[in-house]
Design an enzyme around this catalytic site. Structure first.
Site, short mmCIF file in Angstrom:
data_model
loop_
_atom_site.label_atom_id
_atom_site.label_comp_id
_atom_site.label_asym_id
_atom_site.label_seq_id
_atom_site.Cartn_x
_atom_site.Cartn_y
_atom_site.Cartn_z
CB SER A 25 -1.01 0.25 -0.55
OG SER A 25 -1.41 1.56 -0.25
NE ARG A 60 0.83 -2.92 3.26
CZ ARG A 60 0.54 -1.63 3.29
NH1 ARG A 60 0.76 -0.89 2.20
NH2 ARG A 60 0.04 -1.07 4.38
N GLY A 78 5.14 7.83 3.28
CA GLY A 78 5.02 7.13 4.54
C GLY A 78 5.42 5.67 4.43
CB SER A 109 -2.75 1.46 9.85
OG SER A 109 -2.56 1.84 8.50
CD GLN A 110 1.99 4.75 6.01
OE1 GLN A 110 2.69 5.61 6.52
NE2 GLN A 110 1.61 4.81 4.74
CB SER A 164 -5.73 3.08 7.56
OG SER A 164 -5.99 4.44 7.31
CD GLU A 185 -6.09 4.87 0.88
OE1 GLU A 185 -6.11 4.35 -0.24
OE2 GLU A 185 -5.32 4.51 1.79
CE LYS A 233 3.35 11.05 -1.01
NZ LYS A 233 2.91 9.71 -0.66
#
Length: 430
Positions: free
Chosen positions: A24, A28, A90, A162-163, A190, A309, A406
């Site tokens: 994550s 970002r 995502g 939330s993405q 999230s 998650e 992944k």
């Protein structure tokens, strides 16, 4: 179809497991670095399918990214027409379309077959309202970039992920009017991931107002301006740590994870509280988190809305506990890599479990489990949940363990390394 025989262990696990960086944070940081006002360095970056796809996408868009390991040098350049493979990520399909609006030319997005089912219309429709021309409402779709985006105020229902909020906020400083995002819908899932986005934007000197700052419920504002180049040091991925800590909990053993941050926005940090509530001990000393498992694992009644998650790990723990569990607040998991609620229910029950799907979660009553095939649904967290169960249940065979690439390509090696002392003795069967 290949199946991996999950190691079964009859002695407590004792190990130290060192994990790579957070997916994550890495993805970002890559986007912020690509849009920054100068070169950036990422240290401790995760290299996995999701992050390599992000690197490939940004390179295709014109960003210069060098380095072939955990240290990456990112040099921004004007964004251009490209084709972007999202895989099943995502963080690509929802984070990159706003950045692609700043490209000169068309940007075509495609992905895995299962990715076509992941909800995307919320962010694509929001971008249309902000002045972008987009063809399609799900993968594949095309962003018609013009090199700029007006931006401004937009109202969305982000209750599915939330993405959608994070994706709009990450690129918004480069929009002509910045952005004001207002969420109108059921409770946002999230939230720690949105807090992660805000914290990283502020580290890059982007002005962000949150609901706590403004008093406007469920509203975030990003002012237009430059994104400062930052040298990012990536924390270990705490969500990827959860199966290894669960191994200590279900075997009555002890597992330590070095470099556990004292303060973090990663949702995975909540695993410490969950394991303690289920009877384990968790302590941090000198930057190392150590979990010691109990003799008997207790069930749990918990709202996982903000940390969805973690649900596959918690469901596996609950299936091995000695009292019922109720996992709540996670209806949004039906739109993750797979419908995780239906998948967990089907797979645990396939092994003899007693799991019932509710409107917003799962009810899990412990039952004697037996071996059998565990399907992963191309979902990395489903695969690791099966590995947890296999520690206590002989004969579990996991379909496509490779899907763990992944977010953690070294999962099998780390798992077997953790079990190596016992694997060499009589306490383990394959």
């Amino acid at each position: 179809m290949s199946f991996w025989p999950a190691p079964h262990i009859e002695v407590p696990v004792h190990a130290t497991v060192t994990l790579p960086g957070s997916k994550s944070i890495t993805n970002r940081a890559l986007i912020l670095a690509a849009l920054a006002d100068g070169p950036s360095t990422l240290t401790g970056a995760l290299r996995s399918r999701d992050t390599d796809l992000m690197i490939g996408a940004l390179r295709a868009l014109g960003t210069e990214i060098t380095g072939d390991a955990e240290t990456l040098e990112v040099t921004p350049a004007p964004l251009r027409s490209a084709a972007v493979d999202c895989g099943l990520a995502g963080t690509i399909m929802r984070f990159l379309p706003p950045a692609a609006a700043l490209a000169t030319g068309d940007v075509a997005f495609f992905g895995d077959e299962q990715a076509k089912l992941r909800p995307l219309s919320t962010i694509l429709e929001a971008l249309r309202k902000l002045g972008l021309d987009v063809d399609g409402d799900a993968l594949p779709f095309v962003v018609h970039g013009t090199g700029a985006l007006r931006g401004g105020a937009v109202t969305i229902d982000a209750s599915g992920s939330s993405q959608f909020v994070s994706g709009l906020l990450l690129s918004a400083a480069r929009f002509e009017e910045g952005i004001t995002v207002h969420h109108d819908g059921k409770a946002l899932p999230s939230m720690p991931h949105i807090e992660m986005t805000v914290e990283m934007l502020r580290r890059a000197d982007v002005a962000v107002q949150t609901p706590a700052d403004s008093g406007n419920a469920q509203t975030w504002t990003v002012a237009p301006g430059p994104i400062r180049a930052v040298d990012w040091e990536i924390e270990p991925d705490l969500s990827n740590a959860t199966p290894f800590l669960a191994a200590a909990a279900v075997t009555g053993g002890e597992v330590s994870i070095p470099m556990w941050p004292r303060g973090t926005t990663q949702p995975g940090d909540v695993i410490r509280e969950i394991l303690v509530r289920m009877g384990a001990e968790a302590r941090i000393f000198d930057g190392v988190l150590t979990v010691h498992g109990p003799e008997r694992l207790a069930g749990i009644d918990i709202d996982l809305h903000d940390v969805g998650e973690l649900t596959p790990t918690v469901a596996a723990l609950a299936a091995l506990a000695d009292s019922p569990s109720r996992l709540r607040g996670i209806a949004h998991l039906r739109g993750h890599e797979t419908d995780r609620l239906a998948a967990l229910c089907a797979e645990i029950n396939r092994l003899g479990g007693n799991v019932t799907e509710t409107e917003d979660g799962l009810e899990i009553v412990p039952a004697p489990l037996h071996g059998g095939q565990w399907h992963s649904y191309a979902d990395h967290r489903m695969a690791t949940a099966g590995a947890i169960l296999g520690l206590r249940v002989p004969g579990v065979e996991i379909e496509d363990i490779g899907t763990t690439a992944k977010t953690l390509p070294t999962f099998v090696a780390l798992w077997e390394q953790m079990l190596a002392p016992a694997l060499s003795g009589e306490g383990v069967a394959r």
